[in-house]
Write a protein that holds these residues in place. Structure first.
Motif, PDB file in Angstrom:
ATOM      1  N   THR A  36      -3.799  -0.835  -3.295  1.00 54.26           N
ATOM      2  CA  THR A  36      -4.889   0.101  -3.605  1.00 54.26           C
ATOM      3  C   THR A  36      -5.329   0.874  -2.366  1.00 54.26           C
ATOM      4  O   THR A  36      -5.756   2.024  -2.468  1.00 54.26           O
ATOM      5  N   GLY A 109      -0.418  -5.286  -6.678  1.00 50.51           N
ATOM      6  CA  GLY A 109      -1.415  -4.272  -6.992  1.00 50.51           C
ATOM      7  C   GLY A 109      -1.043  -3.343  -8.128  1.00 50.51           C
ATOM      8  O   GLY A 109      -1.854  -3.083  -9.026  1.00 50.51           O
ATOM      9  N   THR A 110       0.195  -2.828  -8.111  1.00 49.59           N
ATOM     10  CA  THR A 110       0.580  -1.916  -9.189  1.00 49.59           C
ATOM     11  C   THR A 110       0.707  -2.658 -10.511  1.00 49.59           C
ATOM     12  O   THR A 110       0.449  -2.093 -11.576  1.00 49.59           O
ATOM     13  N   LEU A 113      -2.815  -2.902 -11.866  1.00 53.05           N
ATOM     14  CA  LEU A 113      -3.241  -1.612 -12.418  1.00 53.05           C
ATOM     15  C   LEU A 113      -2.628  -1.386 -13.791  1.00 53.05           C
ATOM     16  O   LEU A 113      -3.320  -0.996 -14.742  1.00 53.05           O
ATOM     17  N   ALA A 124      -8.836   2.447  -8.826  1.00 56.28           N
ATOM     18  CA  ALA A 124      -8.275   1.734  -7.681  1.00 56.28           C
ATOM     19  C   ALA A 124      -9.268   1.830  -6.530  1.00 56.28           C
ATOM     20  O   ALA A 124      -9.741   2.916  -6.199  1.00 56.28           O
ATOM     21  N   SER A 126     -10.610   0.106  -2.529  1.00 55.21           N
ATOM     22  CA  SER A 126     -10.382  -0.705  -1.340  1.00 55.21           C
ATOM     23  C   SER A 126     -11.604  -0.538  -0.454  1.00 55.21           C
ATOM     24  O   SER A 126     -12.580   0.108  -0.849  1.00 55.21           O
TER      25      SER A 126
END
Length: 246
Positions: A36, A109-110, A113, A124, A126
């Protein structure tokens, strides 16, 4: 009178239940090291959009039919850059992505998502943009449940995502005047952040993934990623496929 805001925190992507993502759920995904943070930075650096995919094979399939030079393949699996892909380190990508579509594949992470895509909205976040995303959500939504997803690492809890989620919660609490109902995991995340917020880079470097990145020479990337509020981009998943800044 303001509605009560409910905040849930999932400690790893494997805790995502797509059947519970309906009914006005707002999801914010954290994979601080790195996915992210990469998404946020890429959009801030001028990328057209980011397409998160589940793995390298899906990334190559996604690129078929796209005009040569209009996209870049970026990805890692289990911490190693996928053959033929660019590394998902934000600073390393800066000069290579202007105006391009990034097809991004990461181990955690992906996947988080993509697996959250049934929610009413998916963002997303951070450390780089938590304040901006928190502010946006407070303006756009009233009374929805917010689910914070820490991506974790291959079914394991990750310290840096927990810290990032705490930073996001802190931003919400500072900007929202109504009542907020936090689960115990959300309370723990916020308190961990409050205790360590002066030493964000150290927290990231002390984490297992942070140590791995440092050993491989990416300490500058961690220092960059630890900058709170460096960007105001708000990456949102559109059409369950494209992440753009809204």
């Amino acid at each position: 009178m303001l509605n009560m805001m409910k905040i849930h925190l999932l400690l790893k992507k494997e805790d995502i239940d797509s059947n519970k993502m309906h009914n006005n759920k707002i999801v914010v995904v954290f994979d601080v090291l790195l996915a992210t943070s990469t998404v946020v930075s890429a959009l801030a650096f001028g990328a057209k959009e980011v397409i998160p995919v589940l793995d390298g094979t899906a990334a190559e399939e996604e690129s078929k039919g796209m005009e040569e030079g209009s996209f870049v393949l970026v990805g890692e699996y289990q911490g190693k850059t996928i053959d033929g892909f660019l590394s998902p380190n934000p600073l390393a990508l800066k000069e290579k992505i202007q105006g391009k579509t990034i097809i991004l594949s990461t181990t955690n992470g992906t996947v988080a998502l993509k697996n959250s895509s049934e929610a009413n909205a998916v963002y997303a976040a951070s450390l780089l943009n938590s304040r901006a995303v928190a502010n946006h959500i407070l303006k756009e939504y009233k009374g929805e449940t917010i689910i914070l997803v820490c991506s974790g690492s291959s079914n394991e809890f990750n310290l840096e995502d927990f810290f990032g989620a705490g930073c996001f919660i802190d931003s919400l609490l500072k900007q929202y005047n109504g009542e907020i109902d936090l689960t115990d995991s959300a309370i723990a995340s916020h308190r961990f952040y409050q205790t360590n917020k002066q030493n964000g880079a150290d927290v990231l470097k002390a984490s297992r993934v942070g140590q791995m990145l440092s050993i491989n020479g990416f300490e500058k990337e961690i220092d960059f990623i630890s900058q709170e509020g460096a960007f105001t981009v708000i990456p949102k998943l559109e059409g369950k496929k494209y992440i753009i800044s809204v």
